[in-house]
Motif scaffolding. Structure first.
Motif, PDB file in Angstrom:
ATOM      1  N   ASN A   1       0.865  -1.177   0.000  1.00  0.00           N
ATOM      2  CA  ASN A   1       0.000   0.000   0.000  1.00  0.00           C
ATOM      3  C   ASN A   1       0.906   1.233   0.000  1.00  0.00           C
ATOM      4  OD1 ASN A   1      -2.379   1.455   0.071  1.00  0.00           O
ATOM      5  ND2 ASN A   1      -2.634   1.304   2.304  1.00  0.00           N
ATOM      6  N   SER A   2       0.308   2.386  -0.232  1.00  0.00           N
ATOM      7  CA  SER A   2       1.073   3.624  -0.090  1.00  0.00           C
ATOM      8  C   SER A   2       0.370   4.500   0.929  1.00  0.00           C
ATOM      9  CB  SER A   2       1.157   4.371  -1.423  1.00  0.00           C
ATOM     10  OG  SER A   2       1.768   5.638  -1.194  1.00  0.00           O
ATOM     11  N   LEU A   3       1.151   5.046   1.838  1.00  0.00           N
ATOM     12  CA  LEU A   3       0.582   5.986   2.822  1.00  0.00           C
ATOM     13  C   LEU A   3       0.742   7.429   2.360  1.00  0.00           C
ATOM     14  CD1 LEU A   3       1.661   4.514   6.278  1.00  0.00           C
ATOM     15  CD2 LEU A   3      -0.623   4.556   5.288  1.00  0.00           C
ATOM     16  N   GLY A   4       1.281   7.611   1.156  1.00  0.00           N
ATOM     17  CA  GLY A   4       1.387   8.957   0.607  1.00  0.00           C
ATOM     18  C   GLY A   4       2.462   9.808   1.269  1.00  0.00           C
TER      19      GLY A   4
ATOM     20  N   ALA B   1      -6.024   5.781  -1.032  1.00  0.00           N
ATOM     21  CA  ALA B   1      -5.801   6.016  -2.463  1.00  0.00           C
ATOM     22  C   ALA B   1      -6.418   7.338  -2.926  1.00  0.00           C
ATOM     23  CB  ALA B   1      -6.371   4.848  -3.271  1.00  0.00           C
ATOM     24  N   ASN B   2      -7.527   7.732  -2.294  1.00  0.00           N
ATOM     25  CA  ASN B   2      -8.189   8.982  -2.692  1.00  0.00           C
ATOM     26  C   ASN B   2      -7.504  10.218  -2.132  1.00  0.00           C
ATOM     27  OD1 ASN B   2     -10.112   7.437  -4.032  1.00  0.00           O
ATOM     28  ND2 ASN B   2     -11.296   7.166  -2.150  1.00  0.00           N
ATOM     29  N   PHE B   3      -6.454  10.032  -1.359  1.00  0.00           N
ATOM     30  CA  PHE B   3      -5.777  11.179  -0.743  1.00  0.00           C
ATOM     31  C   PHE B   3      -4.345  11.336  -1.248  1.00  0.00           C
ATOM     32  CE2 PHE B   3      -9.241  10.038   1.937  1.00  0.00           C
ATOM     33  CZ  PHE B   3      -9.684  11.215   2.528  1.00  0.00           C
ATOM     34  N   LEU B   4      -3.915  10.448  -2.157  1.00  0.00           N
ATOM     35  CA  LEU B   4      -2.512  10.488  -2.593  1.00  0.00           C
ATOM     36  C   LEU B   4      -2.244  11.663  -3.540  1.00  0.00           C
ATOM     37  CD1 LEU B   4      -1.605   6.728  -3.304  1.00  0.00           C
ATOM     38  CD2 LEU B   4      -1.366   8.044  -1.185  1.00  0.00           C
ATOM     39  N   SER B   5      -1.140  12.347  -3.306  1.00  0.00           N
ATOM     40  CA  SER B   5      -0.704  13.416  -4.206  1.00  0.00           C
ATOM     41  C   SER B   5      -0.170  12.782  -5.496  1.00  0.00           C
ATOM     42  CB  SER B   5       0.419  14.214  -3.538  1.00  0.00           C
ATOM     43  OG  SER B   5       1.496  13.329  -3.271  1.00  0.00           O
ATOM     44  N   PRO B   6      -0.047  13.588  -6.584  1.00  0.00           N
ATOM     45  CA  PRO B   6       0.487  13.020  -7.836  1.00  0.00           C
ATOM     46  C   PRO B   6       1.864  12.380  -7.640  1.00  0.00           C
ATOM     47  CG  PRO B   6      -0.406  15.226  -8.218  1.00  0.00           C
ATOM     48  CD  PRO B   6      -0.470  14.991  -6.743  1.00  0.00           C
TER      49      PRO B   6
ATOM     50  N   VAL C   1      -2.544  -5.053  -3.843  1.00  0.00           N
ATOM     51  CA  VAL C   1      -2.629  -3.753  -3.186  1.00  0.00           C
ATOM     52  C   VAL C   1      -3.736  -3.868  -2.145  1.00  0.00           C
ATOM     53  CG1 VAL C   1      -3.148  -1.307  -3.472  1.00  0.00           C
ATOM     54  CG2 VAL C   1      -1.837  -2.529  -5.238  1.00  0.00           C
ATOM     55  N   GLU C   2      -3.383  -3.606  -0.895  1.00  0.00           N
ATOM     56  CA  GLU C   2      -4.366  -3.691   0.192  1.00  0.00           C
ATOM     57  C   GLU C   2      -4.547  -2.274   0.737  1.00  0.00           C
ATOM     58  OE1 GLU C   2      -6.573  -5.819   1.980  1.00  0.00           O
ATOM     59  OE2 GLU C   2      -6.821  -3.788   2.707  1.00  0.00           O
ATOM     60  N   PRO C   3      -5.627  -1.596   0.317  1.00  0.00           N
ATOM     61  CA  PRO C   3      -5.762  -0.175   0.639  1.00  0.00           C
ATOM     62  C   PRO C   3      -5.902   0.107   2.137  1.00  0.00           C
ATOM     63  CG  PRO C   3      -7.600  -0.948  -0.732  1.00  0.00           C
ATOM     64  CD  PRO C   3      -6.744  -2.122  -0.472  1.00  0.00           C
ATOM     65  N   LYS C   4      -6.197  -0.939   2.932  1.00  0.00           N
ATOM     66  CA  LYS C   4      -6.352  -0.700   4.376  1.00  0.00           C
ATOM     67  C   LYS C   4      -5.122  -1.133   5.166  1.00  0.00           C
ATOM     68  CE  LYS C   4     -11.002   0.359   4.452  1.00  0.00           C
ATOM     69  NZ  LYS C   4     -11.913  -0.528   3.737  1.00  0.00           N
ATOM     70  N   LEU C   5      -4.074  -1.510   4.448  1.00  0.00           N
ATOM     71  CA  LEU C   5      -2.843  -1.850   5.169  1.00  0.00           C
ATOM     72  C   LEU C   5      -2.226  -0.576   5.723  1.00  0.00           C
ATOM     73  CD1 LEU C   5      -0.531  -3.883   5.904  1.00  0.00           C
ATOM     74  CD2 LEU C   5       0.509  -3.290   3.715  1.00  0.00           C
ATOM     75  N   VAL C   6      -1.921  -0.579   7.028  1.00  0.00           N
ATOM     76  CA  VAL C   6      -1.268   0.584   7.637  1.00  0.00           C
ATOM     77  C   VAL C   6      -0.101   0.096   8.467  1.00  0.00           C
ATOM     78  CG1 VAL C   6      -3.324   2.026   7.739  1.00  0.00           C
ATOM     79  CG2 VAL C   6      -2.813   0.499   9.650  1.00  0.00           C
TER      80      VAL C   6
ATOM     81  N   ARG D   1       4.751   6.924   1.950  1.00  0.00           N
ATOM     82  CA  ARG D   1       4.786   6.196   0.679  1.00  0.00           C
ATOM     83  C   ARG D   1       4.633   4.681   0.873  1.00  0.00           C
ATOM     84  NH1 ARG D   1       9.406   9.317  -2.862  1.00  0.00           N
ATOM     85  NH2 ARG D   1       8.380  11.328  -2.960  1.00  0.00           N
ATOM     86  N   THR D   2       5.598   3.900   0.333  1.00  0.00           N
ATOM     87  CA  THR D   2       5.408   2.451   0.286  1.00  0.00           C
ATOM     88  C   THR D   2       5.393   1.775   1.656  1.00  0.00           C
ATOM     89  OG1 THR D   2       6.884   2.652  -1.616  1.00  0.00           O
ATOM     90  CG2 THR D   2       6.271   0.414  -0.925  1.00  0.00           C
ATOM     91  N   ILE D   3       4.392   0.941   1.901  1.00  0.00           N
ATOM     92  CA  ILE D   3       4.449   0.006   3.027  1.00  0.00           C
ATOM     93  C   ILE D   3       4.033  -1.365   2.519  1.00  0.00           C
ATOM     94  CG2 ILE D   3       4.086   1.696   4.874  1.00  0.00           C
ATOM     95  CD1 ILE D   3       1.165   0.811   4.931  1.00  0.00           C
ATOM     96  N   PHE D   4       4.520  -2.402   3.190  1.00  0.00           N
ATOM     97  CA  PHE D   4       4.222  -3.757   2.714  1.00  0.00           C
ATOM     98  C   PHE D   4       4.256  -4.745   3.856  1.00  0.00           C
ATOM     99  CE2 PHE D   4       8.680  -4.923   2.989  1.00  0.00           C
ATOM    100  CZ  PHE D   4       9.331  -3.715   2.768  1.00  0.00           C
ATOM    101  N   GLU D   5       3.618  -5.871   3.616  1.00  0.00           N
ATOM    102  CA  GLU D   5       3.607  -6.929   4.619  1.00  0.00           C
ATOM    103  C   GLU D   5       3.631  -8.273   3.913  1.00  0.00           C
ATOM    104  OE1 GLU D   5       1.212  -6.260   8.314  1.00  0.00           O
ATOM    105  OE2 GLU D   5       0.191  -8.084   7.632  1.00  0.00           O
ATOM    106  N   PHE D   6       4.310  -9.237   4.546  1.00  0.00           N
ATOM    107  CA  PHE D   6       4.302 -10.619   4.040  1.00  0.00           C
ATOM    108  C   PHE D   6       3.451 -11.443   4.986  1.00  0.00           C
ATOM    109  CE2 PHE D   6       8.271  -8.669   2.712  1.00  0.00           C
ATOM    110  CZ  PHE D   6       8.247  -8.922   1.352  1.00  0.00           C
TER     111      PHE D   6
END
Ligand code: AMP
Length: 411
Positions: A148-151, A208-213, A235-240, A248-253
């Motif tokens: 996911n991206s936290l922007g 996703a609706n809050f990400l800058s270009p 892509v998991e939009p609720k991953l925090v 920006r990028t966050i991820f989980e295995f």
């Protein structure tokens, strides 16, 4: 305990091989840090507020057993200012006062990497790909990657406001624990696994609706890189991730076989401001930490990466007092063979029993006649072949010729 400990060590060395192939060097940070190293970076997280083993030492310093390693890496960087980019890996124990259960312990090990000083999305890809390769080399097939991206910090701040508003509107329908989490860190409410919270989480606004270009572009590049490497992801939009410094990028295995509360095998992301908080210059970072304990549980569940068996090659039986065995075992071990022996000058029968039980391929037997003649008997323990008498001067060469290495093959 052995033999599990050998598997543990093997896992760490597989990890080191993978990341050293990408230019990462090992950092060995202390287990004990000044408490401030952790509180300065994460005073809104449970790991820091509730789960830390902190205490006052004999010099009246507030210190803590590390609950995670990223903060130590950044402290180390701020203190020593190595050249950029700084690519390091680590392995070792962390401590969190959690409720112990399968896959969740108060002392648990992690392996991880951090890179400081580079903003490139393709570095995020490299970091994720190294973890992926590590799991692949262990033989794990059911690991799932979610991203996911936290922007940017501003995107994230606006998103957090929207989340706060959304969850506050739920009022007392939200569980008490989530209402408390909401006060500290609205993002973390998305992590709740409690049933009454689920409908509010499902209807929550999406990052996703809050990400800058810029953030959108960065995230698109990360996904393009993962596709280039054929690494499957969702892509998991609720991953925090809880800490405020992630951007920006966050991820989980996730493991395919563990309970959902313990199925995170590892996670990471890109962060900013951590080095600054610890007294260094503004420096971007990206990295991950993978839980060793849970990874090994996943290996058990998938039936891969078995404990290596390093069998005994030779068992030395000396019934002349034991001094001959001192010399012979030392000589065999120096030649690279695994040699054990009987102690306490026990009877031939008792020592042969030990030799058979040891699993060795050969027994080397030294009795009075052999000692006098400068020879030894070599007796195969696993075949019906005849025993032979060999001169002590050629014993090592004879055994090296006849013993085949038995270390189990791992993927
Ligand atoms: P975190 O630092 O919380 O992102 O955790 C990274 C990884 O460490 C998790 O995905 C787990 O595999 C592992 N981990 C975290 N806490 C524990 C724990 N208490 N016991 C075992 N493994 C843990």
């Amino acid at each position: 305990m052995p033999p599990e400990s050998a598997r543990w060590r093997r896992l760490t060395s597989v990890f080191a091989e993978v990341v050293e192939s990408a230019g990462y060097g090992q950092l060995i940070p202390p287990l004990l840090e000044d408490l401030g190293v952790f509180t300065r970076i994460g005073d809104a997280t449970d790991v820091v507020t509730k789960e830390m083993y902190d205490f006052v030492d004999k010099g009246d310093r507030r210190v803590a057993l590390r609950p995670e390693v990223t903060a130590s890496v950044c402290r180390s960087f701020a203190q020593h200012r190595p050249k950029l980019p700084w690519k390091v890996f680590y392995s070792g124990p962390n401590f969190r006062y959690e409720k112990p259960q399968r896959g969740r312990y108060r002392q648990f090990d992690q392996v991880g990497i951090e890179v400081l000083g580079v903003d490139d999305a393709f570095l995020d890809v490299e970091v994720i790909a190294l973890a992926w390769e590590f799991y692949r080399r262990l033989g794990l097939k059911q690991v799932k990657l979610i991203v996911n991206s936290l922007g940017e910090p501003d995107d994230r701040a606006q998103y957090v406001d929207a989340l706060r508003e959304h969850f506050e509107a739920a009022g007392s329908a939200l569980t008490e624990q989530s209402r408390a989490t909401l006060q500290r860190n609205p993002l973390r409410v998305l992590d709740s696994k409690r049933d009454p919270d689920q409908s509010f989480i499902a209807s929550a606004p999406l990052i996703a609706n809050f990400l800058s270009p810029e953030a959108t572009e960065h995230f698109a590049a990360v996904q393009a890189g993962l596709r280039e490497l054929d690494i499957p992801f969702e892509v998991e939009p609720k991953l925090v991730r809880g800490l405020d410094y992630y951007r920006r990028t966050i991820f989980e295995f996730q493991g395919g076989t563990l309970d959902s509360a313990q199925n995170a095998l590892g996670g990471g992301g890109r962060y900013d401001g951590l080095v600054e908080a610890l007294g260094g210059p503004a420096t971007p970072g990206v990295g991950f930490a993978l839980g060793v304990d849970r990874t090994l549980i996943a290996c058990d569940d998938e039936g891969v990466f078995a404990a290596p068996v390093k069998a005994i090659d030779v068992f030395v039986v000396d019934v002349t007092g034991g001094l001959n065995a001192v010399a012979v075992t030392a000589e065999l071990r120096r030649a690279g063979l695994v040699a054990d022996r009987g102690y306490d000058n026990r009877s031939m029968k008792a020592q042969m029993k030990l030799a058979n039980r040891s699993g060795a391929q050969f027994a080397v037997i030294i009795g009075g006649d052999e000692a006098d003649a400068g020879t030894a008997i070599v007796k195969p323990l696993r075949t019906q072949d005849d025993q032979v008498v060999i001169a002590r001067s050629t014993l090592v060469a004879h055994l090296l010729d006849n013993i085949h290495s038995e270390e189990s093959d791992l993927p």
